[in-house]
Design a protein around this motif. Sequence first.
Motif, PDB file in Angstrom:
ATOM      1  N   THR A  17       0.781  -1.107   0.111  1.00 30.17           N
ATOM      2  CA  THR A  17      -0.092   0.149  -0.093  1.00 30.17           C
ATOM      3  C   THR A  17       0.852   1.213  -0.060  1.00 30.17           C
ATOM      4  OG1 THR A  17      -1.584  -1.237   1.332  1.00 30.17           O
ATOM      5  CG2 THR A  17      -1.889   1.212   1.008  1.00 30.17           C
ATOM      6  N   TRP A  18       1.873   1.240   0.845  1.00 26.32           N
ATOM      7  CA  TRP A  18       2.683   2.402   0.675  1.00 26.32           C
ATOM      8  C   TRP A  18       3.489   2.625  -0.356  1.00 26.32           C
ATOM      9  CZ3 TRP A  18       1.983   6.346   3.286  1.00 26.32           C
ATOM     10  CH2 TRP A  18       1.473   6.384   4.697  1.00 26.32           C
ATOM     11  N   LEU A  19       3.999   1.513  -1.181  1.00 23.55           N
ATOM     12  CA  LEU A  19       4.717   1.760  -2.402  1.00 23.55           C
ATOM     13  C   LEU A  19       3.607   2.756  -3.533  1.00 23.55           C
ATOM     14  CD1 LEU A  19       6.670  -1.443  -2.780  1.00 23.55           C
ATOM     15  CD2 LEU A  19       7.472   0.889  -2.919  1.00 23.55           C
ATOM     16  N   THR A  20       2.325   1.850  -3.387  1.00 23.67           N
ATOM     17  CA  THR A  20       1.252   2.408  -4.329  1.00 23.67           C
ATOM     18  C   THR A  20       1.075   3.881  -4.015  1.00 23.67           C
ATOM     19  OG1 THR A  20       0.466   0.126  -4.478  1.00 23.67           O
ATOM     20  CG2 THR A  20      -0.773   2.019  -5.454  1.00 23.67           C
ATOM     21  N   ILE A  21       0.911   4.275  -2.774  1.00 25.88           N
ATOM     22  CA  ILE A  21       0.711   5.668  -2.283  1.00 25.88           C
ATOM     23  C   ILE A  21       1.810   6.439  -2.692  1.00 25.88           C
ATOM     24  CG2 ILE A  21       0.453   7.013  -0.397  1.00 25.88           C
ATOM     25  CD1 ILE A  21      -1.436   4.877   0.877  1.00 25.88           C
ATOM     26  N   ALA A 329      -5.754   6.800  -2.887  1.00 25.26           N
ATOM     27  CA  ALA A 329      -5.492   8.002  -3.769  1.00 25.26           C
ATOM     28  C   ALA A 329      -5.667   9.158  -3.064  1.00 25.26           C
ATOM     29  CB  ALA A 329      -6.681   7.984  -4.793  1.00 25.26           C
ATOM     30  N   LEU A 330      -6.462   9.062  -1.981  1.00 26.74           N
ATOM     31  CA  LEU A 330      -6.774  10.616  -1.046  1.00 26.74           C
ATOM     32  C   LEU A 330      -5.567  10.642  -0.181  1.00 26.74           C
ATOM     33  CD1 LEU A 330      -9.389  12.017  -1.039  1.00 26.74           C
ATOM     34  CD2 LEU A 330      -9.824  11.389   1.395  1.00 26.74           C
ATOM     35  N   ILE A 331      -4.962   9.648   0.313  1.00 26.18           N
ATOM     36  CA  ILE A 331      -3.681   9.761   1.092  1.00 26.18           C
ATOM     37  C   ILE A 331      -2.635  10.033   0.101  1.00 26.18           C
ATOM     38  CG2 ILE A 331      -1.827   8.506   2.549  1.00 26.18           C
ATOM     39  CD1 ILE A 331      -3.962   6.591   3.328  1.00 26.18           C
ATOM     40  N   GLY A 332      -2.675   9.597  -1.013  1.00 24.27           N
ATOM     41  CA  GLY A 332      -1.618  10.115  -1.935  1.00 24.27           C
ATOM     42  C   GLY A 332      -1.905  11.733  -2.325  1.00 24.27           C
ATOM     43  N   LEU A 333      -3.147  11.954  -2.425  1.00 25.52           N
ATOM     44  CA  LEU A 333      -3.362  13.352  -2.937  1.00 25.52           C
ATOM     45  C   LEU A 333      -3.094  14.468  -1.818  1.00 25.52           C
ATOM     46  CD1 LEU A 333      -5.781  14.744  -4.980  1.00 25.52           C
ATOM     47  CD2 LEU A 333      -6.273  15.416  -2.526  1.00 25.52           C
ATOM     48  N   VAL A 334      -3.450  14.172  -0.304  1.00 26.01           N
ATOM     49  CA  VAL A 334      -3.068  14.894   0.747  1.00 26.01           C
ATOM     50  C   VAL A 334      -1.625  15.284   0.826  1.00 26.01           C
ATOM     51  CG1 VAL A 334      -3.233  14.963   3.145  1.00 26.01           C
ATOM     52  CG2 VAL A 334      -5.209  14.240   1.851  1.00 26.01           C
ATOM     53  N   LEU A 335      -0.961  13.850   0.880  1.00 23.47           N
ATOM     54  CA  LEU A 335       0.414  13.892   0.907  1.00 23.47           C
ATOM     55  C   LEU A 335       1.342  14.774  -0.206  1.00 23.47           C
ATOM     56  CD1 LEU A 335       1.296  10.507   2.370  1.00 23.47           C
ATOM     57  CD2 LEU A 335       1.349  12.703   3.961  1.00 23.47           C
ATOM     58  N   GLY A 336       0.773  14.369  -1.343  1.00 26.62           N
ATOM     59  CA  GLY A 336       1.289  14.932  -2.511  1.00 26.62           C
ATOM     60  C   GLY A 336       1.246  16.520  -2.702  1.00 26.62           C
ATOM     61  N   VAL A 337      -0.027  16.900  -2.270  1.00 27.88           N
ATOM     62  CA  VAL A 337      -0.413  18.435  -2.365  1.00 27.88           C
ATOM     63  C   VAL A 337       0.543  18.983  -1.182  1.00 27.88           C
ATOM     64  CG1 VAL A 337      -2.137  20.009  -2.110  1.00 27.88           C
ATOM     65  CG2 VAL A 337      -2.551  18.071  -3.506  1.00 27.88           C
ATOM     66  N   ALA A 338       0.494  18.489  -0.058  1.00 31.55           N
ATOM     67  CA  ALA A 338       1.293  19.041   1.079  1.00 31.55           C
ATOM     68  C   ALA A 338       2.589  19.420   0.646  1.00 31.55           C
ATOM     69  CB  ALA A 338       0.722  18.148   2.238  1.00 31.55           C
ATOM     70  N   ILE A 339       3.496  18.055   0.195  1.00 25.60           N
ATOM     71  CA  ILE A 339       4.808  18.109  -0.139  1.00 25.60           C
ATOM     72  C   ILE A 339       4.975  18.956  -1.331  1.00 25.60           C
ATOM     73  CG2 ILE A 339       6.819  17.066  -0.813  1.00 25.60           C
ATOM     74  CD1 ILE A 339       5.563  14.557   0.702  1.00 25.60           C
TER      75      ILE A 339
ATOM     76  N   LEU B 288       8.012   4.543 -12.770  1.00 27.36           N
ATOM     77  CA  LEU B 288       7.807   3.331 -13.125  1.00 27.36           C
ATOM     78  C   LEU B 288       8.232   2.413 -11.927  1.00 27.36           C
ATOM     79  CD1 LEU B 288       7.502   1.199 -15.430  1.00 27.36           C
ATOM     80  CD2 LEU B 288       9.826   1.115 -15.904  1.00 27.36           C
ATOM     81  N   SER B 289       9.310   2.655 -11.078  1.00 25.69           N
ATOM     82  CA  SER B 289       9.920   1.835 -10.413  1.00 25.69           C
ATOM     83  C   SER B 289       9.154   1.602  -9.038  1.00 25.69           C
ATOM     84  CB  SER B 289      11.217   2.508  -9.565  1.00 25.69           C
ATOM     85  OG  SER B 289      10.732   3.700  -8.906  1.00 25.69           O
ATOM     86  N   PHE B 290       8.107   2.088  -8.772  1.00 21.70           N
ATOM     87  CA  PHE B 290       7.071   1.967  -7.709  1.00 21.70           C
ATOM     88  C   PHE B 290       6.368   0.815  -8.125  1.00 21.70           C
ATOM     89  CE2 PHE B 290       7.867   6.515  -6.920  1.00 21.70           C
ATOM     90  CZ  PHE B 290       8.219   6.521  -5.472  1.00 21.70           C
TER      91      PHE B 290
END
Lengths: 413, 415
Positions: A17-21, A329-339, B288-290
């Motif tokens: 999950t973390w890798l996908t995020i 995706a939401l976690i990814g969005l929040v972290l991505g937007v924050a960083i 890609l790597s992920f």
Amino acid sequence: MILTFAWRNLWRHKTRTWLTISAMVFSNVLLVFMFSLQSGTYNMMINNSLDVFSGHLQLQDRRYLDQPKQRYDINHVSQLAMQIRQALSSDAVSIRGSAFSLLSSESRSFGAQVIGVQPAFDQYTSTISGVVKQGRYLTSSDTDAIILGRILAKNLKLTVGDTVTLLGSDREGSIAAGVVTVVGIFSSGMPALDRNIAQISLPYFQSLFYSENRANYIVIKTADPLALSHAKNIIAPLLDAIATKDPQQQLVLRDWDALQPGIKQAIQADIGGAIFMYFILILLVSFSVMNTQLMSVLERTREFGTMMALGLRPSNISRLIMLETSVMALIGLVLGVAIGMAITVYLYFNGLTYEGMEEMTEKFNMADRIYPQISLFGAFAGPLVVMLFSCFATLYPVWKIRRLTALNAMRAV
Amino acid sequence: MPLAAIGGFKLAWRNLWRNYRRTLIMLVAIVVAVWAMIFMTALMRGMTNDMVVSGLKALPGFVQVHHSAYRDDPSVVNSFAMPDAAFRKAMSALPVTDWAVRIKVPAVIASERDTRGVTLLGIDADKEQAFGFTKEQIIAGHYLAEPTAQEQDRKGIVIGQKLLEKLETKLGRRIVIMSQDPDNNLVDRGFIISGIYSSSIPGFEEHHVYADRQYIEKMLHIPNQISEISILGSNYHDVTALTAYVKSHAPISLETLNWLELDTYLSMMSKVMDSYALVWILVIFLALSFGLINTLMMAVFERIREIGLMRALGMRGTGIIKILLLESSMLLVLGLIIGNALSLLMLYLIRDGIDLSAVADGMAMFGYGAVLHAQFIFSDMLLANGVVITLGLLICLYPAWKASRYDPVVALNKY
């Protein structure tokens, strides 16, 4: 309930999950940062190119854009400019006359565009008044004073206080000549302007070039170069009134895109290239999500069978899978937007510069640092597309569930 | 050993296709990534190349020799004497492939309708062909006459189409050129417009007019003097040897510079593009790597029991790593082959260039042409392949290493 379920499912395979995020965060950070940087760059390109001289809108004779002849001018120009100033309630409306002339100093002769300006108003439509590096800017009462661009002055070997002969042809085609004193030298940073432009006061221009109460264009600067329709709508009735009164005068309002077609197209070309790159980035992330969720579905087939035996329908399970993706995706969005925003905000205050930037900025009349532009759209547009594509990619695993029956599923390994 | 190796290959190949959906999705991702790396880099390279080539045409030449004050003050005062026989002899040998001299001064052009500022170029018609201004650019009338022609045939002037429109004049009409001689006297002379040219470089044809060099010499009162020498070599990428060669033969008082020094924007852009290609390849690889690492982790995870069994049967940790790495490299190599083939195919399909005339002015602003030609450079493809296979295997090492460390007892008892 179903949310708790989805949440717990996700953390069964923490690393996966973390890798996908991470994949989502990586692309989101890039998207947020690049988008802000690009819009910052575009804004600088537009502002710097237009603010220096050409303005956001110009009122001209219909023929003037293609054939900038002195005789394609506006009659009763000061009354019209006054009306526009009142209608827009803005001082950033100024009249300019323009004529090509030969400037001769004691030792050199060069051709240049001599512009007649209204110093009182032109300081709001052009930044040239602020970049006079030697001497002073023009005043309304100047008669035989001229200011020159830096390169032009250098080529003519002139400094402040020297005299220069001005030789051109007036509105009727006869010779127009005058002797003027250099009172100032400006350095706009745009080589094309610094090499080609000389300015004198409008009344003097009109007397020299035999064009009483006439000028070639009225330049208008607005608050926002990307939203010109408001100003256009206000000015349109004034033009209609002139057209009915004097059919000879065919005036049009040109926006900056028509005056400098290169800028908008350069931006479009750049956006086109960038969108293509973003798309590939998002595509790769989607593949990653699709694979993860497919695996996740396949390895839980038995579990789904049990759930279905207990009365859940495939649609419930599909919803569960979708919810899992959305949460990721939401976690990814929040972290991505924050960083991404953290980087952007840092650069917003400190500016970005890189090797080779000086050459670039000089060519496109920009400051030597780029400041990204922060906007809600810029921060969320990219990440939302990533989220959308992730959900879209999950449709394939979900589609596999639709055909699942409890019996088959429970038999699966 | 060969048999065992073949057995290992077979095992890895079959393992790869056990879950064909997963492998296919990953394969597509790798193909897209490899394609994006190679194809996009070729497009970017092509854009830069177009830009440099057109920039060199405007300059023109790879190396130029000027009076030391000319670049700051491009006036007739800063002319210099025609090169002597020794220099001419040196210029006829490699690394110089071609060279030309010209007079280049600011001037004013006046028709009966309008007056404009231009750059007046006095050229030798026979020499100029190899440089920016060629006979193919003539759209009406004719090119300047060869220097061997009669003087009255060499009195024509060739001007750009746009300038012709702005001056509201026509082919065959008379215009007047005004400039200065070295003693600051205004000199003017009438010319007949003998040819009209067009240029793909924006703004160029509006500002440059061409006439015969010897005729201009007389008009400006500078007998046997020129403003610049342009020199061409065989390859614009590497001009250090050429520059040094020209410098060693040119008079010391003159300034010899190559295009990298003459046009800093152009040289910077071509440098930036090199680092940009690498950044692009790495960004794509990271994205890609992920997915890659995830897929392989899953492949390992679902085979924990199997791996445990292999371990229990006596296979060593390194053997497990070998099998899993073989699997990953098969996936990567397969992706690379398809990705390379796809990008080469697409590059072949667009070999005539992509028409971008819709945004031509914008492209011109960056110095690019309206038709985009991709430029395939083998080392870029090598770089992309190298990055994918090296970093790819490095990333795959992590799940493989993890798998090799499973305790067989624990692994066998999972599920």
